[in-house]
Write a protein that holds these residues in place. Sequence first.
Motif, PDB file in Angstrom:
ATOM      1  N   VAL A 140       0.843  -1.205   0.000  1.00 46.06           N
ATOM      2  CA  VAL A 140       0.000   0.000   0.000  1.00 46.06           C
ATOM      3  C   VAL A 140       0.874   1.249   0.000  1.00 46.06           C
ATOM      4  O   VAL A 140       0.597   2.219  -0.721  1.00 46.06           O
ATOM      5  N   GLU A 141       1.936   1.224   0.768  1.00 48.51           N
ATOM      6  CA  GLU A 141       2.852   2.374   0.789  1.00 48.51           C
ATOM      7  C   GLU A 141       3.488   2.597  -0.580  1.00 48.51           C
ATOM      8  O   GLU A 141       3.687   3.744  -1.007  1.00 48.51           O
ATOM      9  N   LYS A 142       3.808   1.525  -1.281  1.00 46.53           N
ATOM     10  CA  LYS A 142       4.389   1.655  -2.616  1.00 46.53           C
ATOM     11  C   LYS A 142       3.377   2.235  -3.598  1.00 46.53           C
ATOM     12  O   LYS A 142       3.737   2.998  -4.508  1.00 46.53           O
ATOM     13  N   CYS A 143       2.103   1.890  -3.422  1.00 52.59           N
ATOM     14  CA  CYS A 143       1.052   2.471  -4.259  1.00 52.59           C
ATOM     15  C   CYS A 143       0.981   3.983  -4.058  1.00 52.59           C
ATOM     16  O   CYS A 143       0.797   4.747  -5.027  1.00 52.59           O
ATOM     17  N   ALA A 144       1.117   4.425  -2.819  1.00 57.31           N
ATOM     18  CA  ALA A 144       1.138   5.863  -2.559  1.00 57.31           C
ATOM     19  C   ALA A 144       2.334   6.506  -3.257  1.00 57.31           C
ATOM     20  O   ALA A 144       2.234   7.623  -3.798  1.00 57.31           O
ATOM     21  N   TRP A 145       3.458   5.823  -3.258  1.00 61.43           N
ATOM     22  CA  TRP A 145       4.667   6.344  -3.917  1.00 61.43           C
ATOM     23  C   TRP A 145       4.429   6.530  -5.418  1.00 61.43           C
ATOM     24  O   TRP A 145       4.766   7.591  -5.986  1.00 61.43           O
ATOM     25  N   VAL A 146       3.841   5.523  -6.081  1.00 59.50           N
ATOM     26  CA  VAL A 146       3.647   5.658  -7.521  1.00 59.50           C
ATOM     27  C   VAL A 146       2.651   6.764  -7.835  1.00 59.50           C
ATOM     28  O   VAL A 146       2.788   7.484  -8.835  1.00 59.50           O
ATOM     29  N   CYS A 147       1.659   6.954  -6.972  1.00 61.48           N
ATOM     30  CA  CYS A 147       0.722   8.068  -7.157  1.00 61.48           C
ATOM     31  C   CYS A 147       1.451   9.409  -7.058  1.00 61.48           C
ATOM     32  O   CYS A 147       1.269  10.300  -7.896  1.00 61.48           O
ATOM     33  N   ARG A 148       2.271   9.551  -6.052  1.00 56.32           N
ATOM     34  CA  ARG A 148       2.983  10.822  -5.869  1.00 56.32           C
ATOM     35  C   ARG A 148       3.999  11.043  -6.990  1.00 56.32           C
ATOM     36  O   ARG A 148       4.190  12.182  -7.441  1.00 56.32           O
ATOM     37  N   PHE A 149       4.630   9.972  -7.444  1.00 65.78           N
ATOM     38  CA  PHE A 149       5.615  10.116  -8.517  1.00 65.78           C
ATOM     39  C   PHE A 149       4.978  10.709  -9.769  1.00 65.78           C
ATOM     40  O   PHE A 149       5.486  11.674 -10.355  1.00 65.78           O
ATOM     41  N   TYR A 150       3.856  10.139 -10.192  1.00 64.66           N
ATOM     42  CA  TYR A 150       3.232  10.646 -11.410  1.00 64.66           C
ATOM     43  C   TYR A 150       2.529  11.984 -11.189  1.00 64.66           C
ATOM     44  O   TYR A 150       2.481  12.817 -12.102  1.00 64.66           O
ATOM     45  N   ALA A 151       2.000  12.202 -10.007  1.00 69.27           N
ATOM     46  CA  ALA A 151       1.432  13.519  -9.710  1.00 69.27           C
ATOM     47  C   ALA A 151       2.500  14.604  -9.822  1.00 69.27           C
ATOM     48  O   ALA A 151       2.243  15.708 -10.298  1.00 69.27           O
ATOM     49  N   ASP A 152       3.709  14.276  -9.406  1.00 65.60           N
ATOM     50  CA  ASP A 152       4.812  15.239  -9.430  1.00 65.60           C
ATOM     51  C   ASP A 152       5.457  15.398 -10.804  1.00 65.60           C
ATOM     52  O   ASP A 152       5.957  16.477 -11.133  1.00 65.60           O
ATOM     53  N   HIS A 153       5.466  14.348 -11.614  1.00 64.89           N
ATOM     54  CA  HIS A 153       6.295  14.353 -12.824  1.00 64.89           C
ATOM     55  C   HIS A 153       5.530  14.260 -14.138  1.00 64.89           C
ATOM     56  O   HIS A 153       6.119  14.494 -15.198  1.00 64.89           O
ATOM     57  N   ALA A 154       4.257  13.924 -14.109  1.00 64.92           N
ATOM     58  CA  ALA A 154       3.538  13.697 -15.367  1.00 64.92           C
ATOM     59  C   ALA A 154       3.501  14.945 -16.240  1.00 64.92           C
ATOM     60  O   ALA A 154       3.633  14.858 -17.469  1.00 64.92           O
ATOM     61  N   GLU A 155       3.327  16.094 -15.641  1.00 62.56           N
ATOM     62  CA  GLU A 155       3.249  17.314 -16.453  1.00 62.56           C
ATOM     63  C   GLU A 155       4.532  17.521 -17.253  1.00 62.56           C
ATOM     64  O   GLU A 155       4.499  17.847 -18.446  1.00 62.56           O
ATOM     65  N   ALA A 156       5.684  17.300 -16.621  1.00 65.43           N
ATOM     66  CA  ALA A 156       6.958  17.431 -17.340  1.00 65.43           C
ATOM     67  C   ALA A 156       7.096  16.342 -18.402  1.00 65.43           C
ATOM     68  O   ALA A 156       7.563  16.601 -19.517  1.00 65.43           O
ATOM     69  N   PHE A 157       6.668  15.106 -18.069  1.00 63.33           N
ATOM     70  CA  PHE A 157       6.753  14.016 -19.035  1.00 63.33           C
ATOM     71  C   PHE A 157       5.916  14.298 -20.283  1.00 63.33           C
ATOM     72  O   PHE A 157       6.240  13.824 -21.375  1.00 63.33           O
ATOM     73  N   LEU A 158       4.821  15.037 -20.118  1.00 61.90           N
ATOM     74  CA  LEU A 158       3.877  15.257 -21.209  1.00 61.90           C
ATOM     75  C   LEU A 158       4.084  16.585 -21.935  1.00 61.90           C
ATOM     76  O   LEU A 158       3.277  16.949 -22.789  1.00 61.90           O
ATOM     77  N   GLN A 159       5.133  17.296 -21.622  1.00 62.78           N
ATOM     78  CA  GLN A 159       5.415  18.541 -22.321  1.00 62.78           C
ATOM     79  C   GLN A 159       5.657  18.275 -23.808  1.00 62.78           C
ATOM     80  O   GLN A 159       6.306  17.292 -24.171  1.00 62.78           O
ATOM     81  N   PRO A 160       5.147  19.131 -24.694  1.00 60.99           N
ATOM     82  CA  PRO A 160       5.424  18.952 -26.122  1.00 60.99           C
ATOM     83  C   PRO A 160       6.926  18.917 -26.402  1.00 60.99           C
ATOM     84  O   PRO A 160       7.705  19.613 -25.754  1.00 60.99           O
ATOM     85  N   THR A 161       7.308  18.080 -27.357  1.00 60.35           N
ATOM     86  CA  THR A 161       8.715  17.925 -27.719  1.00 60.35           C
ATOM     87  C   THR A 161       8.961  18.607 -29.053  1.00 60.35           C
ATOM     88  O   THR A 161       8.493  18.129 -30.103  1.00 60.35           O
ATOM     89  N   PRO A 162       9.679  19.741 -29.083  1.00 58.87           N
ATOM     90  CA  PRO A 162       9.966  20.405 -30.360  1.00 58.87           C
ATOM     91  C   PRO A 162      11.005  19.633 -31.159  1.00 58.87           C
ATOM     92  O   PRO A 162      11.951  19.071 -30.606  1.00 58.87           O
ATOM     93  N   ILE A 163      10.823  19.587 -32.466  1.00 57.99           N
ATOM     94  CA  ILE A 163      11.747  18.895 -33.366  1.00 57.99           C
ATOM     95  C   ILE A 163      11.973  19.788 -34.581  1.00 57.99           C
ATOM     96  O   ILE A 163      11.015  20.221 -35.233  1.00 57.99           O
ATOM     97  N   ALA A 164      13.224  20.075 -34.890  1.00 61.16           N
ATOM     98  CA  ALA A 164      13.553  20.948 -36.016  1.00 61.16           C
ATOM     99  C   ALA A 164      13.381  20.195 -37.335  1.00 61.16           C
ATOM    100  O   ALA A 164      13.951  19.122 -37.531  1.00 61.16           O
ATOM    101  N   THR A 165      12.532  20.747 -38.220  1.00 59.07           N
ATOM    102  CA  THR A 165      12.332  20.187 -39.569  1.00 59.07           C
ATOM    103  C   THR A 165      12.248  21.349 -40.558  1.00 59.07           C
ATOM    104  O   THR A 165      12.578  22.492 -40.220  1.00 59.07           O
TER     105      THR A 165
END
Length: 454
Positions: free
Chosen positions: A84-109
């Motif tokens: 159960v404690e590990k489940c709380a950890w995974v919730c906090r991890f994605y709550a903290d980092h998902a926004e950065a993970f989902l930032q648009p990725t610019p690519i030069a073309t």
Amino acid sequence: MGIATVNPSTGEIVKTFEPITDQALDNKLNKAAKAFRQYQQIPIAQRAHWLQQAADRLEAHKEQYGRLMTVEMGKPIKSAIAEVEKCAWVCRFYADHAEAFLQPTPIATDATESYVIYQPLGAILAVMPWNFPFWQVFRFAAPALMVGNVGLLKHASNVPQSALAIEQLLLDAGFPEGVFQTLLIGADRVAPLMADSRVAAATLTGSEPAGMSLAIAAGQNLKKVVLELGGSDPFIVMPTADLDAAVAAAVTSRMVNNGQTCIAAKRFIVHEAIADAFTHKLTEKFAALKVGDPLLPETDVGPLATPKILQDLDRQVRETVLRGAKVVIGGHPLDRPGDFYAPTILTDIPHHSPGRTEEFFGPVALLFRVMDLDGAIDLANATQFGLGASAWTNDLTEKARFIQELQAGSVFVNGMVKSDPRLPFGGIKRSGIGRELGREGLLEFANIKTIWVQ
């Protein structure tokens, strides 16, 4: 028996459930589709807030949820609370980092601007196993919900109360109605769901046959699927290893969840020079394990989850011994109520025996001796599985070769294989396809959309 909580320590039927009707299932699918249309528009900061509140609830009620898991599938209570404690950890991890993970990725073309954005797919069906009733669900749900997907959980039929508790927990945390729903249905109703346009994709953790069945249904409907299946993980010990540390990790890894985990160390591949010492130390540790009531905090090993798992494991051991393997310790079910199997060590595992070719899902260690590094790597890779591998050595050349040559989704050097929200997790060969956890797991159920603007 269908959908029921049966205490594996006693065989007592605690609670039974009727599968939901076809009409009720259709209503839940409609609710999921409606919820997705609204939920995908909710700002990611709000999703993160709800996920943090889910973590708060997990931590506040960890003893309650831990006891529920122990009663339903028999894991020691201290391990259940840690889950159960590990489940709380995974919730906090994605709550903290998902926004950065989902930032648009610019690519030069050659465009004025071009970039990649990440958008949700819709309702994701999660077919989850009984061995980690909370963790397996949350390691899917936390990233999927942060992307903006909604979840449909078909949990194992022997942990229905855990499945319902998770749905209620996420509702209590603030997630809107329909964003995460439990489906009390049998396995026979999974494949037809893949043909339903309201289901966008699916993930499954479980057996090879279950994974193949879902993959066939997904393929017939051209839908994305992530599969995390079986494993027969090698645990390699070389002469330069810290032997005491390796033995301690070997016991922990083999006995996690009463031996019922896909990433448990199952095949112990030990260099001839230290094999006798390793076997002696491992046997002493196995003999000292306390087997008994999993609700007692001092218990190390509880029952197997069902009578069938006990029967299958006993058959595998007996067949392997019949073909020439030697029993160092254990090798039999325990003569007591419940589905208990003695902590067991087998050596001299013959070719063409279950100990060479099958996954042992219980507290049984299979010991192999090798003469050199090449022999260790060859034996480690001589399996249809490729989930994780643990290698113990302080030789730099050996470390490099293990990292490069072991055929697995994860290689842990001087540590036991484990899942971690920060790292992608999954297998190759017949251990599955796709990844969970890390940024890679987050993007499995995202539309990776290319944008080109002139």
